[in-house]
Design a protein around this motif. Sequence first.
Motif, PDB file in Angstrom:
ATOM      1  N   PRO A 192       0.786  -1.238   0.000  1.00 40.45           N
ATOM      2  CA  PRO A 192       0.000   0.000   0.000  1.00 40.45           C
ATOM      3  C   PRO A 192       0.815   1.284   0.000  1.00 40.45           C
ATOM      4  CG  PRO A 192      -0.089  -1.069   2.150  1.00 40.45           C
ATOM      5  CD  PRO A 192       0.572  -2.032   1.219  1.00 40.45           C
ATOM      6  N   VAL A 193       2.112   1.212   0.303  1.00 44.24           N
ATOM      7  CA  VAL A 193       2.909   2.440   0.299  1.00 44.24           C
ATOM      8  C   VAL A 193       3.831   2.508  -0.927  1.00 44.24           C
ATOM      9  CG1 VAL A 193       2.759   2.760   2.790  1.00 44.24           C
ATOM     10  CG2 VAL A 193       4.702   1.503   1.840  1.00 44.24           C
ATOM     11  N   ASN A 194       3.552   1.675  -1.931  1.00 41.82           N
ATOM     12  CA  ASN A 194       4.307   1.737  -3.180  1.00 41.82           C
ATOM     13  C   ASN A 194       3.693   2.808  -4.071  1.00 41.82           C
ATOM     14  OD1 ASN A 194       4.841   1.044  -6.102  1.00 41.82           O
ATOM     15  ND2 ASN A 194       6.163  -0.469  -5.129  1.00 41.82           N
ATOM     16  N   ASP A 195       4.495   3.797  -4.417  1.00 41.93           N
ATOM     17  CA  ASP A 195       4.042   4.888  -5.280  1.00 41.93           C
ATOM     18  C   ASP A 195       4.744   4.795  -6.620  1.00 41.93           C
ATOM     19  OD1 ASP A 195       2.353   6.081  -3.354  1.00 41.93           O
ATOM     20  OD2 ASP A 195       4.051   7.110  -2.442  1.00 41.93           O
ATOM     21  N   ASP A 196       4.086   4.214  -7.602  1.00 39.65           N
ATOM     22  CA  ASP A 196       4.646   4.089  -8.955  1.00 39.65           C
ATOM     23  C   ASP A 196       6.032   3.454  -8.942  1.00 39.65           C
ATOM     24  OD1 ASP A 196       2.382   5.305 -10.140  1.00 39.65           O
ATOM     25  OD2 ASP A 196       3.156   7.279  -9.582  1.00 39.65           O
ATOM     26  N   GLY A 197       6.161   2.381  -8.159  1.00 40.62           N
ATOM     27  CA  GLY A 197       7.417   1.633  -8.133  1.00 40.62           C
ATOM     28  C   GLY A 197       8.408   2.073  -7.078  1.00 40.62           C
ATOM     29  N   LEU A 198       8.096   3.131  -6.358  1.00 42.45           N
ATOM     30  CA  LEU A 198       8.993   3.622  -5.313  1.00 42.45           C
ATOM     31  C   LEU A 198       8.300   3.537  -3.954  1.00 42.45           C
ATOM     32  CD1 LEU A 198      10.445   6.791  -7.073  1.00 42.45           C
ATOM     33  CD2 LEU A 198      11.512   4.545  -6.869  1.00 42.45           C
ATOM     34  N   CYS A 199       9.087   3.252  -2.916  1.00 39.57           N
ATOM     35  CA  CYS A 199       8.534   3.142  -1.572  1.00 39.57           C
ATOM     36  C   CYS A 199       8.277   4.528  -0.997  1.00 39.57           C
ATOM     37  CB  CYS A 199       9.498   2.366  -0.660  1.00 39.57           C
ATOM     38  SG  CYS A 199       8.893   2.199   1.027  1.00 39.57           S
ATOM     39  N   GLY A 200       7.027   4.751  -0.613  1.00 40.51           N
ATOM     40  CA  GLY A 200       6.667   6.040  -0.019  1.00 40.51           C
ATOM     41  C   GLY A 200       7.058   6.165   1.439  1.00 40.51           C
ATOM     42  N   MET A 201       7.572   5.066   2.016  1.00 43.55           N
ATOM     43  CA  MET A 201       8.008   5.069   3.420  1.00 43.55           C
ATOM     44  C   MET A 201       9.428   4.515   3.503  1.00 43.55           C
ATOM     45  SD  MET A 201       5.681   6.286   5.481  1.00 43.55           S
ATOM     46  CE  MET A 201       6.268   5.601   7.019  1.00 43.55           C
ATOM     47  N   TYR A 202      10.250   4.875   2.553  1.00 47.51           N
ATOM     48  CA  TYR A 202      11.559   4.249   2.372  1.00 47.51           C
ATOM     49  C   TYR A 202      12.422   4.279   3.630  1.00 47.51           C
ATOM     50  CZ  TYR A 202      15.830   2.889  -0.078  1.00 47.51           C
ATOM     51  OH  TYR A 202      16.960   2.228  -0.479  1.00 47.51           O
ATOM     52  N   GLU A 203      12.473   5.397   4.317  1.00 47.48           N
ATOM     53  CA  GLU A 203      13.314   5.504   5.509  1.00 47.48           C
ATOM     54  C   GLU A 203      12.771   4.681   6.674  1.00 47.48           C
ATOM     55  OE1 GLU A 203      16.298   6.865   5.595  1.00 47.48           O
ATOM     56  OE2 GLU A 203      16.034   7.330   3.468  1.00 47.48           O
ATOM     57  N   HIS A 204      11.515   4.333   6.622  1.00 45.47           N
ATOM     58  CA  HIS A 204      10.888   3.585   7.717  1.00 45.47           C
ATOM     59  C   HIS A 204      10.431   2.192   7.276  1.00 45.47           C
ATOM     60  CE1 HIS A 204      10.872   7.658   9.366  1.00 45.47           C
ATOM     61  NE2 HIS A 204      10.788   7.088  10.552  1.00 45.47           N
ATOM     62  N   ARG A 205      10.930   1.725   6.126  1.00 46.69           N
ATOM     63  CA  ARG A 205      10.536   0.395   5.654  1.00 46.69           C
ATOM     64  C   ARG A 205      11.084  -0.673   6.600  1.00 46.69           C
ATOM     65  NH1 ARG A 205      15.141   1.792   3.199  1.00 46.69           N
ATOM     66  NH2 ARG A 205      16.523   0.227   2.258  1.00 46.69           N
ATOM     67  N   LEU A 206      10.453  -1.819   6.591  1.00 48.79           N
ATOM     68  CA  LEU A 206      10.788  -2.865   7.554  1.00 48.79           C
ATOM     69  C   LEU A 206      11.946  -3.733   7.069  1.00 48.79           C
ATOM     70  CD1 LEU A 206       7.844  -1.849   8.220  1.00 48.79           C
ATOM     71  CD2 LEU A 206       7.511  -4.036   9.325  1.00 48.79           C
ATOM     72  N   MET A 207      12.434  -4.566   7.974  1.00 53.67           N
ATOM     73  CA  MET A 207      13.645  -5.344   7.739  1.00 53.67           C
ATOM     74  C   MET A 207      13.625  -6.128   6.434  1.00 53.67           C
ATOM     75  SD  MET A 207      15.021  -8.605   9.925  1.00 53.67           S
ATOM     76  CE  MET A 207      13.517  -9.461   9.534  1.00 53.67           C
TER      77      MET A 207
END
Length: 197
Positions: free
Chosen positions: A98-113
């Motif tokens: 749900p936080v993928n924005d057109d192929g990029l992570c919208g929560m990149y700094e807080h993505r999980l392990m």
Amino acid sequence: MKSTRNAIFRRLEALYARMGQGYAATAQGTGFTCAGCTQNCCTSHFQHHTYVEWLYFFKGFETLPAPRREAYLDRARACVRETQDALLRGERPAVMCPVNDDGLCGMYEHRLMICRLHGVPHVLAGRDGLPQAYPGCHRFPAPAGADAAPAPLDRTPLYRDLARLEMDLLGARLRALPRVNLTLAEMMVQGPPRLTP
């Protein structure tokens, strides 16, 4: 409590940095890239298992503008429904994060392990303590020879340090709280974790 939590978050950030360094070292010089891949890892059915990462994700999530948070939550609710439908059909879900924005992570700094480690060859100690090898992504380049093969990422100390952070966060509550076994979408729909039994 807040100062303790902030200290744990700083330790988690340092652990995430180590994960990034290990990932980069394994991928270095191989030409490994996700660009142009039709099998997006962000559709993988990943389940996450720690309160500390769940809490840290929401630390970042709550800083987003309200319209963006709502858009992500709408996607998360749809993801949960699609995942449940696939499981009921006996299929492995392949639902976009749900936080993928057109192929990029919208929560990149807080993505999980798992989002930080997925893709490169790695080893992990099994229950018997013996290392088990995993090849990583099918796109990871095959080495030209044994000498050319990069050392696989050893996930074992990273997992152990994450488990230590979980224990330090929860303390005596560790055994009283239900075990975490949730997709990111499920975490988002549930909201920040409750750390009281």
